[in-house]
Design a protein around this motif. Structure first.
Motif, PDB file in Angstrom:
ATOM      1  N   ALA A  92       0.822  -1.210   0.000  1.00  0.00           N
ATOM      2  CA  ALA A  92       0.000   0.000   0.000  1.00  0.00           C
ATOM      3  C   ALA A  92       0.853   1.256   0.000  1.00  0.00           C
ATOM      4  O   ALA A  92       0.391   2.327  -0.392  1.00  0.00           O
ATOM      5  CB  ALA A  92      -0.921   0.004   1.216  1.00  0.00           C
ATOM      6  N   ARG A  93       2.091   1.121   0.451  1.00  0.00           N
ATOM      7  CA  ARG A  93       3.006   2.265   0.469  1.00  0.00           C
ATOM      8  C   ARG A  93       4.432   1.767   0.394  1.00  0.00           C
ATOM      9  O   ARG A  93       4.715   0.600   0.653  1.00  0.00           O
ATOM     10  CB  ARG A  93       2.797   3.137   1.700  1.00  0.00           C
ATOM     11  N   ILE A  94       5.309   2.680   0.039  1.00  0.00           N
ATOM     12  CA  ILE A  94       6.741   2.377   0.009  1.00  0.00           C
ATOM     13  C   ILE A  94       7.463   3.443   0.814  1.00  0.00           C
ATOM     14  O   ILE A  94       7.118   4.623   0.778  1.00  0.00           O
ATOM     15  CB  ILE A  94       7.280   2.277  -1.438  1.00  0.00           C
ATOM     16  N   LEU A  95       8.448   2.989   1.556  1.00  0.00           N
ATOM     17  CA  LEU A  95       9.260   3.855   2.410  1.00  0.00           C
ATOM     18  C   LEU A  95      10.723   3.742   2.008  1.00  0.00           C
ATOM     19  O   LEU A  95      11.155   2.734   1.450  1.00  0.00           O
ATOM     20  CB  LEU A  95       9.131   3.438   3.880  1.00  0.00           C
ATOM     21  N   LEU A  96      11.473   4.770   2.336  1.00  0.00           N
ATOM     22  CA  LEU A  96      12.927   4.727   2.181  1.00  0.00           C
ATOM     23  C   LEU A  96      13.544   5.789   3.068  1.00  0.00           C
ATOM     24  O   LEU A  96      12.855   6.693   3.537  1.00  0.00           O
ATOM     25  CB  LEU A  96      13.331   4.940   0.714  1.00  0.00           C
ATOM     26  N   GLU A  97      14.828   5.637   3.314  1.00  0.00           N
ATOM     27  CA  GLU A  97      15.600   6.659   4.015  1.00  0.00           C
ATOM     28  C   GLU A  97      16.591   7.252   3.026  1.00  0.00           C
ATOM     29  O   GLU A  97      17.150   6.540   2.202  1.00  0.00           O
ATOM     30  CB  GLU A  97      16.391   6.075   5.202  1.00  0.00           C
ATOM     31  N   GLU A  98      16.817   8.566   3.158  1.00  0.00           N
ATOM     32  CA  GLU A  98      17.792   9.237   2.299  1.00  0.00           C
ATOM     33  C   GLU A  98      18.543  10.288   3.098  1.00  0.00           C
ATOM     34  O   GLU A  98      17.993  10.902   4.006  1.00  0.00           O
ATOM     35  CB  GLU A  98      17.092   9.891   1.101  1.00  0.00           C
ATOM     36  N   ARG A  99      19.795  10.460   2.719  1.00  0.00           N
ATOM     37  CA  ARG A  99      20.607  11.505   3.348  1.00  0.00           C
ATOM     38  C   ARG A  99      20.112  12.884   2.910  1.00  0.00           C
ATOM     39  O   ARG A  99      19.863  13.093   1.714  1.00  0.00           O
ATOM     40  CB  ARG A  99      22.072  11.384   2.928  1.00  0.00           C
TER      41      ARG A  99
END
Length: 141
Positions: A92-99
């Motif tokens: 249902a959703r996508i997550l990520l971490e970024e600098r």
């Protein structure tokens, strides 16, 4: 991506990041059954991605393009592939971490509709210090 690709993948990773994923990180992702894909251009690996999909969510763990292939639209194509994969897998959703310092990636994700939902303090190693991570999310359904 298979174990046979890891030498090239790790070489790319080491060439573009000051604190790269290790061979073990990629091997563990393959062993865990995470979707891991490579992009080939001109007969060589030009990029790759690693995604975890579970419990109705996708988490983009690593998406990278080799330095000689950057700024050619490959990142946008890989991201589009990841979003299709996540949708087809029922996320249902996508997550990520970024600098915060990775302006090119942040611009790419913003153009795809991602929005910042949180900050993880001191998440990434950086030269003599730590750098926060911006948590980005995109609703897929």
């Amino acid at each position: 991506m298979t174990a046979a690709d890891l030498d090239a993948v790790v070489a790319i990773e080491q060439g573009i990041y000051p604190h790269p994923w290790t061979r073990g990180n990629f091997s563990d992702s393959l062993a865990a059954g995470y979707p891991c894909w490579i992009v080939e251009c001109g007969g060589e690996i030009a990029g790759y991605c690693v995604v975890a999909i579970a419990a109705g969510e996708a988490h983009l763990l690593n998406m990278s393009v080799a330095a000689p292939w950057q700024r050619r639209g490959i990142g946008r194509e890989v991201l589009g592939f990841v979003l299709r994969l996540a949708r087809e897998s029922g996320a249902a959703r996508i997550l990520l971490e970024e600098r915060p310092s990775n302006e090119a990636a942040r611009t790419l994700y913003a153009a795809a509709g991602f929005s910042a939902i949180a900050t993880r303090r001191d998440y990434y190693p950086a030269a003599g210090r730590r750098e926060d991570a911006i948590v980005l999310q995109l609703e897929l359904q």
